[in-house]
Write a protein that holds these residues in place. Structure first.
Motif, PDB file in Angstrom:
ATOM      1  N   MET A  40     -14.572  -2.547  24.380  1.00  0.00           N
ATOM      2  CA  MET A  40     -14.591  -1.499  23.359  1.00  0.00           C
ATOM      3  C   MET A  40     -13.848  -1.901  22.087  1.00  0.00           C
ATOM      4  O   MET A  40     -13.834  -1.147  21.120  1.00  0.00           O
ATOM      5  N   ASN A  41     -13.228  -3.091  22.108  1.00  0.00           N
ATOM      6  CA  ASN A  41     -12.454  -3.537  20.947  1.00  0.00           C
ATOM      7  C   ASN A  41     -12.876  -4.920  20.471  1.00  0.00           C
ATOM      8  O   ASN A  41     -12.045  -5.716  20.020  1.00  0.00           O
ATOM      9  N   GLY A  42     -14.140  -5.213  20.604  1.00  0.00           N
ATOM     10  CA  GLY A  42     -14.647  -6.479  20.093  1.00  0.00           C
ATOM     11  C   GLY A  42     -14.059  -7.699  20.762  1.00  0.00           C
ATOM     12  O   GLY A  42     -13.890  -8.738  20.112  1.00  0.00           O
ATOM     13  N   GLY A  43     -13.720  -7.588  22.049  1.00  0.00           N
ATOM     14  CA  GLY A  43     -13.164  -8.715  22.779  1.00  0.00           C
ATOM     15  C   GLY A  43     -11.656  -8.804  22.736  1.00  0.00           C
ATOM     16  O   GLY A  43     -11.069  -9.697  23.348  1.00  0.00           O
ATOM     17  N   LEU A  44     -11.001  -7.879  22.036  1.00  0.00           N
ATOM     18  CA  LEU A  44      -9.544  -7.885  21.906  1.00  0.00           C
ATOM     19  C   LEU A  44      -8.934  -6.729  22.695  1.00  0.00           C
ATOM     20  O   LEU A  44      -9.623  -5.770  23.054  1.00  0.00           O
ATOM     21  N   ASP A  45      -7.616  -6.814  22.927  1.00  0.00           N
ATOM     22  CA  ASP A  45      -6.927  -5.685  23.540  1.00  0.00           C
ATOM     23  C   ASP A  45      -6.883  -4.499  22.581  1.00  0.00           C
ATOM     24  O   ASP A  45      -6.869  -3.345  23.009  1.00  0.00           O
TER      25      ASP A  45
END
Length: 372
Positions: A309-314
């Motif tokens: 949900m965050n483009g592959g980021l935390d």
């Protein structure tokens, strides 16, 4: 040799697997501005203690003198432009709280310090009065509780939120309240008259109906069923009230979204909103630690969905997506929320139009007092 465990205020992470009853964080890592790091090592003695025997950090409240109390923002994804927060830090101890990293500005940890070392703005109402009385002040609804909960347990003694409400009611200033504590019922004597003049709207945050999960996620907030009761008490008294399903944590509490909305509507809430989990700065590590301690079997799955949900980021700080996320799972949450809202007839979270036309500037504080 003294085998007494170290005091609870010691910096650095807690021993591996150490849960602290009544607290959300299990460690006290340094904030991002600190230049020195501490590393705790398990010497084996900690495992000889049961969880209930571990030293529990006490809540400490320090009074501070504020120079200003109204903060302003122009973020496009936030519906209010003015906010006030009587306290720094929050005893509720919600592990997911996006405000935790703000404690780093005080040279305190976003971990246990955030929920145990609180700051109370003792002159809160006095400074607020002075700011509202300024000749150039422009009226717009003030949000109370945008950073930390205005009805956290220490409010019972300090009563700073109540003092602010008394002032806002005196000068007919509109405001909104956000809380997850049933203590809001205490101030019905102020909120009800304000509601009659369209000066107030209250939002109660409920993100799960699972008491056991809530006791771990948000250990010192009111239990979910108690918050639903608070919604009913507010609605029955004529105070406009909404529910915030926030934050939604995938594979952890998202299953309760529809049930929360159903119970909140039955209790009298007539508007609803939601946000997804946000993990800025130090909160990433704190939440991962919490998952390992409290939900180890699903920890990887939860973080995988969070990253989706965050483009592959935390965490992605993009204003367009940070509140609701992006991708397939975020879209599924959006559709579920909208469907449930249509089913029950909820309005949007900020639908009520508060009345700013009644505002009368308060008299400025004067050393001479008031003669009339």
């Amino acid at each position: 040799m003294d085998d007494t465990p170290p005091p609870s205020s010691t910096r650095g992470p807690a021993p591996p697997g150490a849960r602290i009853k009544g607290r959300g964080a299990a460690s006290n890592p340094e904030g991002r501005f600190e230049s020195i790091r501490h590393q705790a090592e398990d010497d084996g003695w900690s495992h000889a203690l049961l969880d209930e025997e571990r030293p529990r950090p006490r809540t400490e409240v320090t009074e501070e003198r504020a120079r200003s109390v109204i903060s302003r923002n122009d973020s496009p994804d936030i519906d209010f432009s003015q906010a006030i927060n009587p306290y720094r830090g929050c005893e509720h101890g919600c592990i997911y709280c996006y405000a935790r990293p703000s404690h780093s500005y005080l040279n305190l940890s976003p971990g246990l310090d955030f929920e145990t070392k609180l700051r109370a703005k003792g002159n809160f109402a006095e400074v607020l009065r002075a700011e509202l009385a300024r000749p150039g002040y422009v009226v717009s609804p003030i949000n109370i509780g945008s950073n930390t909960d205005p009805y956290q347990p220490v409010e019972k003694r300090w009563r700073l939120t109540r003092a602010a409400l008394e002032l806002l009611a005196e000068c007919h200033h509109p405001c909104t309240l956000v809380t997850k504590n049933a203590l809001v019922e205490r101030d019905l004597d102020i909120l009800v008259p304000m509601a009659r003049e369209r000066l107030v709207q209250v939002f109660v945050s409920v993100n799960s109906l699972d008491n056991r999960l809530a006791a771990k996620l948000e250990p010192r907030a009111s239990a979910p069923h108690r918050r639903i009761q608070a919604i009913r008490a507010l609605a029955d008294a004529g105070v406009p009230v909404g529910v915030l399903v926030a934050p939604i944590i995938p594979a952890l509490n998202d299953r309760d979204m529809e049930a929360v909305l159903a119970q909140a509507f039955a209790a009298g809430a007539r508007c609803a909103g939601y946000t997804t989990l946000r993990l800025p700065h130090e909160l990433k590590a704190l939440f991962r630690e919490w998952l390992v301690l409290h939900a180890p079997q699903r920890a990887d799955h939860v973080m995988s969905l969070v990253q989706q949900m965050n483009g592959g980021l935390d965490y992605d700080s993009n204003f367009a997506t940070r509140m609701r996320g992006q991708g397939v799972f975020a879209e599924l949450l959006r559709r579920r929320f909208e469907l449930a809202c249509r089913k029950h007839g909820f309005g949007r979270a900020r639908e009520l139009q508060l009345d700013a036309s009644r505002f009368v500037p308060p008299r400025r504080p004067s050393p001479q007092g008031e003669l009339f």
